[in-house]
Design a protein around this motif. Structure first.
Motif, PDB file in Angstrom:
ATOM      1  N   ARG A 137       0.845  -1.187   0.000  1.00  0.00           N
ATOM      2  CA  ARG A 137       0.000   0.000   0.000  1.00  0.00           C
ATOM      3  C   ARG A 137       0.883   1.240   0.000  1.00  0.00           C
ATOM      4  O   ARG A 137       1.973   1.231   0.562  1.00  0.00           O
ATOM      5  CB  ARG A 137      -0.915   0.016   1.234  1.00  0.00           C
ATOM      6  N   LEU A 138       0.414   2.277  -0.654  1.00  0.00           N
ATOM      7  CA  LEU A 138       1.123   3.550  -0.641  1.00  0.00           C
ATOM      8  C   LEU A 138       0.167   4.607  -0.099  1.00  0.00           C
ATOM      9  O   LEU A 138      -0.875   4.887  -0.719  1.00  0.00           O
ATOM     10  CB  LEU A 138       1.572   3.953  -2.044  1.00  0.00           C
ATOM     11  N   ARG A 139       0.519   5.155   1.067  1.00  0.00           N
ATOM     12  CA  ARG A 139      -0.334   6.164   1.687  1.00  0.00           C
ATOM     13  C   ARG A 139       0.211   7.540   1.336  1.00  0.00           C
ATOM     14  O   ARG A 139       1.387   7.818   1.529  1.00  0.00           O
ATOM     15  CB  ARG A 139      -0.343   5.956   3.203  1.00  0.00           C
ATOM     16  N   VAL A 140      -0.665   8.378   0.791  1.00  0.00           N
ATOM     17  CA  VAL A 140      -0.283   9.732   0.377  1.00  0.00           C
ATOM     18  C   VAL A 140      -1.026  10.731   1.258  1.00  0.00           C
ATOM     19  O   VAL A 140      -2.250  10.609   1.426  1.00  0.00           O
ATOM     20  CB  VAL A 140      -0.651   9.965  -1.106  1.00  0.00           C
ATOM     21  N   GLY A 141      -0.313  11.701   1.814  1.00  0.00           N
ATOM     22  CA  GLY A 141      -0.927  12.694   2.695  1.00  0.00           C
ATOM     23  C   GLY A 141      -1.387  13.928   1.941  1.00  0.00           C
ATOM     24  O   GLY A 141      -1.549  13.908   0.719  1.00  0.00           O
ATOM     25  N   GLY A 142      -1.613  14.999   2.669  1.00  0.00           N
ATOM     26  CA  GLY A 142      -2.031  16.253   2.048  1.00  0.00           C
ATOM     27  C   GLY A 142      -3.538  16.368   1.970  1.00  0.00           C
ATOM     28  O   GLY A 142      -4.267  15.493   2.437  1.00  0.00           O
ATOM     29  N   PRO A 143      -4.032  17.462   1.366  1.00  0.00           N
ATOM     30  CA  PRO A 143      -5.475  17.736   1.347  1.00  0.00           C
ATOM     31  C   PRO A 143      -6.287  16.707   0.562  1.00  0.00           C
ATOM     32  O   PRO A 143      -7.475  16.533   0.824  1.00  0.00           O
ATOM     33  CB  PRO A 143      -5.574  19.117   0.706  1.00  0.00           C
ATOM     34  N   THR A 179       4.692  16.498  -0.784  1.00  0.00           N
ATOM     35  CA  THR A 179       3.581  15.703  -0.248  1.00  0.00           C
ATOM     36  C   THR A 179       4.135  14.486   0.500  1.00  0.00           C
ATOM     37  O   THR A 179       4.951  13.748  -0.066  1.00  0.00           O
ATOM     38  CB  THR A 179       2.656  15.229  -1.391  1.00  0.00           C
ATOM     39  N   PRO A 180       3.712  14.265   1.756  1.00  0.00           N
ATOM     40  CA  PRO A 180       4.221  13.091   2.471  1.00  0.00           C
ATOM     41  C   PRO A 180       3.651  11.794   1.897  1.00  0.00           C
ATOM     42  O   PRO A 180       2.463  11.721   1.583  1.00  0.00           O
ATOM     43  CB  PRO A 180       3.735  13.317   3.908  1.00  0.00           C
ATOM     44  N   VAL A 181       4.509  10.798   1.721  1.00  0.00           N
ATOM     45  CA  VAL A 181       4.063   9.481   1.262  1.00  0.00           C
ATOM     46  C   VAL A 181       4.708   8.402   2.123  1.00  0.00           C
ATOM     47  O   VAL A 181       5.791   8.607   2.681  1.00  0.00           O
ATOM     48  CB  VAL A 181       4.422   9.211  -0.226  1.00  0.00           C
ATOM     49  N   GLU A 182       4.032   7.279   2.236  1.00  0.00           N
ATOM     50  CA  GLU A 182       4.532   6.188   3.063  1.00  0.00           C
ATOM     51  C   GLU A 182       4.175   4.873   2.390  1.00  0.00           C
ATOM     52  O   GLU A 182       3.019   4.645   2.038  1.00  0.00           O
ATOM     53  CB  GLU A 182       3.867   6.285   4.450  1.00  0.00           C
ATOM     54  N   LEU A 183       5.189   4.030   2.207  1.00  0.00           N
ATOM     55  CA  LEU A 183       4.991   2.718   1.603  1.00  0.00           C
ATOM     56  C   LEU A 183       4.791   1.703   2.712  1.00  0.00           C
ATOM     57  O   LEU A 183       5.596   1.636   3.653  1.00  0.00           O
ATOM     58  CB  LEU A 183       6.210   2.371   0.750  1.00  0.00           C
TER      59      LEU A 183
END
Lengths: 185, 185
Positions: A137-143, A179-183
């Motif tokens: 999964r790739l979680r992307v932050g921001g609005p 943009t913050p992202v987390e794998l």
């Protein structure tokens, strides 16, 4: 993290048909993955209803099969459906006509929308506890925060850690450099 | 679940400027939310670099402020940035020129990318245990499975349960009529 704009991969035969006998791809920009490059050469894609996409970038080096990777938005603009596939799995996909400065080349099949995927070195795969063919999964932050739930894992000793999304996916989450992202496994 | 193509909301003054004195919007298609409709009338949007979007649909009825809702892809095509906002929060957003058959109307501000949101009746809000201003998640299945992590909650007695995404978000998950979706607190 890389947003891939629409592009194609071609065989040496296709390059010669489009750019003339003996023609080879000329690296314009080296990509993050080893030996991969965006070529100076571009082609025009002619879709099934005579709608076209011009300036379709070719990625090198040449491969053993021809494949066109479009975003869903491009498919809609062309008026046909490019199925979601992993790279190389092109059986039963639509074809198209490519036009170059020296000729045409018809793909009988090979127009796909590339599924979101991640390139991992075996060390990265061990770190995350995944193997080739798994999904992460790739979680992307921001609005426009969202999580891509099916990121296909590809592992190869030549790979460097990099997620590939297409422009629709990048635009959906308005991805910016900060943009913050987390794998996630 | 509804994918909103780019559109605008206009004041009665803007409609008269664009379509002539006394002009009113004509319902072409009723939308799922009460009294809301896609109008027969369309306008042309002229962006900051003289690039245009033609056939921009107007949604009715008229409102007390003018607002243009674009996808990120549209912003890129126009060459400027529409910030991600909740409907009505247009302070400091870019403006644009609209062109109709009878005249021009300039928006000093109001061009946004609408944030993903869900319309809930108070009974729906009670069922999910959320209130206006909260965020919910929308999980979408299928080959491009993803989860929208920040779906803004709007509650009103006139609302019927409906998630609104834009075309970029819909295209990112290749949403089809039979794609499974789940709304989560």
């Amino acid at each position: 993290m890389n947003i891939s704009a629409r592009h194609c991969h071609l065989t040496p035969e296709a390059v010669e048909a489009l750019f003339g006998p003996g023609a080879k791809l000329t690296p314009m920009k080296w990509l993050y993955q080893k030996d991969q490059f965006a070529a100076q050469e571009m082609v025009t894609l002619v879709g099934p209803r005579s709608r076209i996409i011009s300036n379709l970038r070719i990625l090198g080096p040449c491969r053993s099969l021809n494949q066109v990777e479009l975003a869903h938005t491009d498919s809609i603009a062309l008026g046909f459906e490019a199925p979601i596939r992993f790279s190389g799995r092109i059986e039963g996909t639509p074809g198209c006509m490519l036009m170059g400065p020296k000729g045409f080349f018809e793909l009988k099949e090979g127009v796909i929308r590339a599924a979101p995927h991640v390139h991992l070195h075996p060390d990265d795969a061990a770190f995350y506890g995944v193997k080739g063919g798994d999904f992460m999964r790739l979680r992307v932050g921001g609005p426009c925060a969202l999580t891509f739930d099916r990121v296909f894992v590809r592992v190869d000793p030549e790979f460097k850690l990099e997620v590939h999304l297409d422009t629709d996916e990048g635009n959906a989450c308005a991805l910016q450099p900060d943009t913050p992202v987390e794998l996630l496994k």
